[in-house]
Design an enzyme around this catalytic site. Structure first.
Site, mmCIF file in Angstrom:
data_model
loop_
_atom_site.group_PDB
_atom_site.id
_atom_site.type_symbol
_atom_site.label_atom_id
_atom_site.label_comp_id
_atom_site.label_asym_id
_atom_site.label_seq_id
_atom_site.Cartn_x
_atom_site.Cartn_y
_atom_site.Cartn_z
ATOM 1 N N GLY A 46 0.824 -1.195 0.000
ATOM 2 C CA GLY A 46 0.000 0.000 0.000
ATOM 3 C C GLY A 46 0.857 1.243 0.000
ATOM 4 N N GLN A 51 2.794 9.977 1.343
ATOM 5 C CA GLN A 51 4.079 9.293 1.417
ATOM 6 C C GLN A 51 4.994 9.646 0.251
ATOM 7 O OE1 GLN A 51 2.102 5.279 2.265
ATOM 8 N NE2 GLN A 51 4.126 5.092 3.229
ATOM 9 N N CYS A 91 6.031 -0.201 7.280
ATOM 10 C CA CYS A 91 5.603 0.921 6.453
ATOM 11 C C CYS A 91 6.775 1.375 5.602
ATOM 12 C CB CYS A 91 5.128 2.058 7.356
ATOM 13 S SG CYS A 91 4.576 3.535 6.472
ATOM 14 N N LEU A 92 6.501 1.698 4.347
ATOM 15 C CA LEU A 92 7.556 2.185 3.468
ATOM 16 C C LEU A 92 8.140 3.506 3.963
ATOM 17 C CD1 LEU A 92 5.932 1.346 0.002
ATOM 18 C CD2 LEU A 92 7.714 0.067 1.227
ATOM 19 N N HIS A 137 -2.737 7.302 6.999
ATOM 20 C CA HIS A 137 -1.765 8.226 6.403
ATOM 21 C C HIS A 137 -2.428 9.509 5.934
ATOM 22 C CE1 HIS A 137 2.159 6.302 6.283
ATOM 23 N NE2 HIS A 137 1.630 5.174 5.835
#
Length: 162
Positions: A46, A51, A91-92, A137
């Site tokens: 995701g 982000q 999480c990236l 987010h």
């Protein structure tokens, strides 16, 4: 294929609330395409627009085994949740780390697609976790705000002995 830079924890944009998408434009179409490319390149399941530095209410998700079933959610609103699941989450935007997080085991989201048509998506397990994580987010919330216990380093893959 255009990859965007993924913002990491400490970047103030990750703590801001994203704005609604009013209309589909060529720039928004390109953003969605780039978000999918970026998510797949980073081996994520995701990615939310903040982000990649864009404060728009857009998320992309693909929890399929072959990463060939992407969902694009524009202006998503979680309208129903139930159950509970506790598990490891990463999480990236928090590279190399993971922590234990409790999320709903079922989530239903109402969102717009790339034609700005409203639809509903229901998910259980990993898809429910991803929906909740990515929607957070959009409101400036990171999984580290919900973690139970310490933030842990991801383990390096072990090389097999020959």
């Amino acid at each position: 294929m255009a990859l965007r830079n993924i913002r990491t924890i400490g970047d103030e944009i990750l703590r801001k609330e994203a704005k609604s998408v009013k209309a589909m434009t060529p720039r928004t179409e390109k953003l969605i395409e780039d978000m999918l490319d970026t998510m797949y390149d980073a081996y994520g399941v995701g990615l939310a627009a903040p982000q990649v530095g864009i404060l728009k209410r857009i998320v992309v998700i693909d929890v399929s085994e072959n990463q060939d079933e992407p969902y694009v959610l524009i202006n998503p609103e979680i309208i129903e949740t139930s159950g509970s699941q506790t598990g490891s989450e990463g999480c990236l935007s928090v590279p190399g780390k993971h922590a234990t997080v409790t999320r709903p085991d079922y989530a239903k989201v109402r969102a717009q697609d790339e034609n700005m048509e409203w639809f509903e998506l229901e998910g259980e397990g990993l898809l429910a976790r991803a929906i909740c994580h990515e929607c957070d987010h959009l409101d400036g919330i990171l999984y580290v705000d919900k973690k139970e216990g310490p933030l842990l380093d991801n383990e390096e893959p072990q090389e097999e002995e020959e």
